[in-house]
Write a protein that holds these residues in place. Structure first.
Motif, PDB file in Angstrom:
ATOM      1  N   THR A 128      56.932  12.521  22.609  1.00 13.35           N
ATOM      2  CA  THR A 128      56.578  13.591  23.587  1.00 13.35           C
ATOM      3  C   THR A 128      55.274  14.239  23.473  1.00 13.35           C
ATOM      4  O   THR A 128      54.310  14.511  24.345  1.00 13.35           O
ATOM      5  N   THR A 129      54.875  14.311  22.099  1.00 13.13           N
ATOM      6  CA  THR A 129      53.547  14.691  21.870  1.00 13.13           C
ATOM      7  C   THR A 129      53.194  13.897  20.512  1.00 13.13           C
ATOM      8  O   THR A 129      53.653  13.328  19.996  1.00 13.13           O
ATOM      9  N   MET A 130      51.636  14.003  20.363  1.00 11.31           N
ATOM     10  CA  MET A 130      51.116  13.224  19.032  1.00 11.31           C
ATOM     11  C   MET A 130      49.902  14.184  18.671  1.00 11.31           C
ATOM     12  O   MET A 130      49.075  14.736  19.986  1.00 11.31           O
ATOM     13  N   SER A 131      49.680  14.485  17.648  1.00  5.20           N
ATOM     14  CA  SER A 131      48.764  15.349  16.938  1.00  5.20           C
ATOM     15  C   SER A 131      47.269  14.639  17.152  1.00  5.20           C
ATOM     16  O   SER A 131      47.547  13.485  17.131  1.00  5.20           O
ATOM     17  N   HIS A 132      46.252  15.301  17.500  1.00  5.59           N
ATOM     18  CA  HIS A 132      44.793  14.697  17.172  1.00  5.59           C
ATOM     19  C   HIS A 132      44.504  14.143  15.880  1.00  5.59           C
ATOM     20  O   HIS A 132      44.062  12.961  15.831  1.00  5.59           O
ATOM     21  N   PRO A 133      44.987  14.867  14.908  1.00  2.74           N
ATOM     22  CA  PRO A 133      44.715  13.845  13.524  1.00  2.74           C
ATOM     23  C   PRO A 133      45.449  12.866  13.323  1.00  2.74           C
ATOM     24  O   PRO A 133      44.922  11.887  12.716  1.00  2.74           O
ATOM     25  N   PHE A 134      46.740  12.566  13.718  1.00  2.00           N
ATOM     26  CA  PHE A 134      47.416  11.525  13.425  1.00  2.00           C
ATOM     27  C   PHE A 134      46.826  10.349  14.495  1.00  2.00           C
ATOM     28  O   PHE A 134      46.534   9.210  13.888  1.00  2.00           O
ATOM     29  N   ALA A 135      46.655  10.685  15.713  1.00  2.00           N
ATOM     30  CA  ALA A 135      46.097   9.622  16.667  1.00  2.00           C
ATOM     31  C   ALA A 135      44.645   8.976  16.150  1.00  2.00           C
ATOM     32  O   ALA A 135      44.477   7.957  16.200  1.00  2.00           O
ATOM     33  N   ASP A 136      43.680  10.130  15.676  1.00  2.00           N
ATOM     34  CA  ASP A 136      42.565   9.628  15.179  1.00  2.00           C
ATOM     35  C   ASP A 136      42.662   8.937  13.969  1.00  2.00           C
ATOM     36  O   ASP A 136      41.932   7.602  13.929  1.00  2.00           O
ATOM     37  N   GLU A 137      43.548   9.210  12.965  1.00  2.00           N
ATOM     38  CA  GLU A 137      43.807   8.370  11.746  1.00  2.00           C
ATOM     39  C   GLU A 137      44.368   7.187  11.862  1.00  2.00           C
ATOM     40  O   GLU A 137      43.916   6.114  11.237  1.00  2.00           O
ATOM     41  N   CYS A 138      45.316   7.013  12.718  1.00  2.00           N
ATOM     42  CA  CYS A 138      45.735   5.762  12.836  1.00  2.00           C
ATOM     43  C   CYS A 138      45.310   4.793  13.936  1.00  2.00           C
ATOM     44  O   CYS A 138      44.795   3.697  13.565  1.00  2.00           O
ATOM     45  N   PHE A 139      45.189   5.360  15.094  1.00  2.00           N
ATOM     46  CA  PHE A 139      44.582   4.600  16.179  1.00  2.00           C
ATOM     47  C   PHE A 139      42.903   4.445  16.389  1.00  2.00           C
ATOM     48  O   PHE A 139      42.266   3.637  16.613  1.00  2.00           O
ATOM     49  N   GLY A 140      42.225   5.581  16.163  1.00  2.00           N
ATOM     50  CA  GLY A 140      40.947   5.601  16.083  1.00  2.00           C
ATOM     51  C   GLY A 140      40.363   4.952  15.111  1.00  2.00           C
ATOM     52  O   GLY A 140      39.279   4.233  15.370  1.00  2.00           O
ATOM     53  N   LYS A 141      40.967   4.926  13.953  1.00  2.00           N
ATOM     54  CA  LYS A 141      40.274   4.312  12.650  1.00  2.00           C
ATOM     55  C   LYS A 141      40.490   2.764  12.795  1.00  2.00           C
ATOM     56  O   LYS A 141      39.564   2.146  12.612  1.00  2.00           O
ATOM     57  N   LEU A 142      41.418   2.514  13.338  1.00  2.00           N
ATOM     58  CA  LEU A 142      41.631   1.179  13.861  1.00  2.00           C
ATOM     59  C   LEU A 142      40.857   0.575  14.691  1.00  2.00           C
ATOM     60  O   LEU A 142      40.202  -0.675  14.525  1.00  2.00           O
ATOM     61  N   ALA A 143      40.521   1.311  15.702  1.00  2.00           N
ATOM     62  CA  ALA A 143      39.698   0.939  16.723  1.00  2.00           C
ATOM     63  C   ALA A 143      38.234   0.961  16.093  1.00  2.00           C
ATOM     64  O   ALA A 143      37.559  -0.021  16.338  1.00  2.00           O
ATOM     65  N   GLU A 144      37.842   1.893  15.150  1.00  2.00           N
ATOM     66  CA  GLU A 144      36.473   1.652  14.509  1.00  2.00           C
ATOM     67  C   GLU A 144      36.370   0.404  13.649  1.00  2.00           C
ATOM     68  O   GLU A 144      35.446  -0.111  13.483  1.00  2.00           O
ATOM     69  N   GLN A 145      37.448   0.136  12.883  1.00  2.00           N
ATOM     70  CA  GLN A 145      37.457  -1.144  12.202  1.00  2.00           C
ATOM     71  C   GLN A 145      37.472  -2.226  12.599  1.00  2.00           C
ATOM     72  O   GLN A 145      36.590  -3.183  12.352  1.00  2.00           O
ATOM     73  N   ARG A 146      38.117  -2.557  13.749  1.00  2.00           N
ATOM     74  CA  ARG A 146      38.545  -3.778  14.513  1.00  2.00           C
ATOM     75  C   ARG A 146      37.624  -3.893  15.549  1.00  2.00           C
ATOM     76  O   ARG A 146      37.353  -5.192  16.047  1.00  2.00           O
ATOM     77  N   GLY A 147      37.229  -2.853  16.137  1.00  2.00           N
ATOM     78  CA  GLY A 147      36.485  -2.958  17.487  1.00  2.00           C
ATOM     79  C   GLY A 147      37.502  -2.858  18.589  1.00  2.00           C
ATOM     80  O   GLY A 147      38.445  -3.123  18.692  1.00  2.00           O
ATOM     81  N   LEU A 148      36.751  -2.270  19.784  1.00  2.00           N
ATOM     82  CA  LEU A 148      37.748  -2.062  21.048  1.00  2.00           C
ATOM     83  C   LEU A 148      38.440  -3.351  21.374  1.00  2.00           C
ATOM     84  O   LEU A 148      39.505  -3.480  21.767  1.00  2.00           O
ATOM     85  N   GLY A 149      37.506  -4.334  21.499  1.00  2.00           N
ATOM     86  CA  GLY A 149      37.996  -5.393  22.348  1.00  2.00           C
ATOM     87  C   GLY A 149      39.220  -6.219  21.314  1.00  2.00           C
ATOM     88  O   GLY A 149      40.272  -6.523  22.073  1.00  2.00           O
ATOM     89  N   ALA A 150      39.031  -6.219  20.050  1.00  2.00           N
ATOM     90  CA  ALA A 150      39.960  -6.861  19.160  1.00  2.00           C
ATOM     91  C   ALA A 150      41.239  -6.033  19.063  1.00  2.00           C
ATOM     92  O   ALA A 150      42.411  -6.181  19.084  1.00  2.00           O
ATOM     93  N   LEU A 151      41.100  -4.522  19.353  1.00  2.00           N
ATOM     94  CA  LEU A 151      42.400  -3.692  19.349  1.00  2.00           C
ATOM     95  C   LEU A 151      42.927  -3.751  20.826  1.00  2.00           C
ATOM     96  O   LEU A 151      44.207  -3.800  20.647  1.00  2.00           O
ATOM     97  N   THR A 152      42.233  -3.930  21.736  1.00  2.00           N
ATOM     98  CA  THR A 152      43.160  -4.083  23.139  1.00  2.00           C
ATOM     99  C   THR A 152      43.733  -5.292  23.375  1.00  2.00           C
ATOM    100  O   THR A 152      44.695  -5.685  23.915  1.00  2.00           O
ATOM    101  N   THR A 153      43.205  -6.568  22.685  1.00  2.00           N
ATOM    102  CA  THR A 153      44.017  -7.891  22.725  1.00  2.00           C
ATOM    103  C   THR A 153      44.930  -8.002  21.872  1.00  2.00           C
ATOM    104  O   THR A 153      45.865  -8.650  22.133  1.00  2.00           O
ATOM    105  N   SER A 154      44.896  -7.088  20.646  1.00  2.00           N
ATOM    106  CA  SER A 154      46.036  -7.390  19.722  1.00  2.00           C
ATOM    107  C   SER A 154      47.260  -6.385  19.857  1.00  2.00           C
ATOM    108  O   SER A 154      48.245  -6.557  19.273  1.00  2.00           O
ATOM    109  N   ILE A 155      46.885  -5.223  20.633  1.00  2.00           N
ATOM    110  CA  ILE A 155      48.052  -4.319  20.625  1.00  2.00           C
ATOM    111  C   ILE A 155      48.166  -3.943  22.105  1.00  2.00           C
ATOM    112  O   ILE A 155      47.205  -3.766  23.060  1.00  2.00           O
TER     113      ILE A 155
END
Length: 75
Positions: free
Chosen positions: A22-49
């Motif tokens: 129902t909720t997600m904290s900004h720090p959790f979202a950023d550390e988990c998914f933001g970092k993943l997008a930064e490391q992998r790139g948006l294109g890779a993220l959207t095609t793999s998840i």
């Protein structure tokens, strides 16, 4: 991170089901998914998840942190 291992395994698209979230904290979202997008790139993220059953408020947060991280890494 287990998500990264699944992505790297080549098993196909990783499905992240947020049913019951129902909720997600900004720090959790950023550390988990933001970092993943930064490391992998948006294109890779959207095609793999694929996200499923994400509430609108969490979806907005995910879009924000992923967008912020990918813009920061681009320049």
């Amino acid at each position: 991170m287990k998500i990264e291992k699944k992505i790297d395994s080549g098993i196909g698209r990783v499905i992240l089901d947020a049913d019951g979230v129902t909720t997600m904290s900004h720090p959790f979202a950023d550390e988990c998914f933001g970092k993943l997008a930064e490391q992998r790139g948006l294109g890779a993220l959207t095609t793999s998840i694929a996200f499923r059953n994400v509430p609108a408020s969490v979806n907005s947060l995910l879009r924000y942190v992923i967008g912020t991280r990918t813009r920061q890494s681009a320049g």
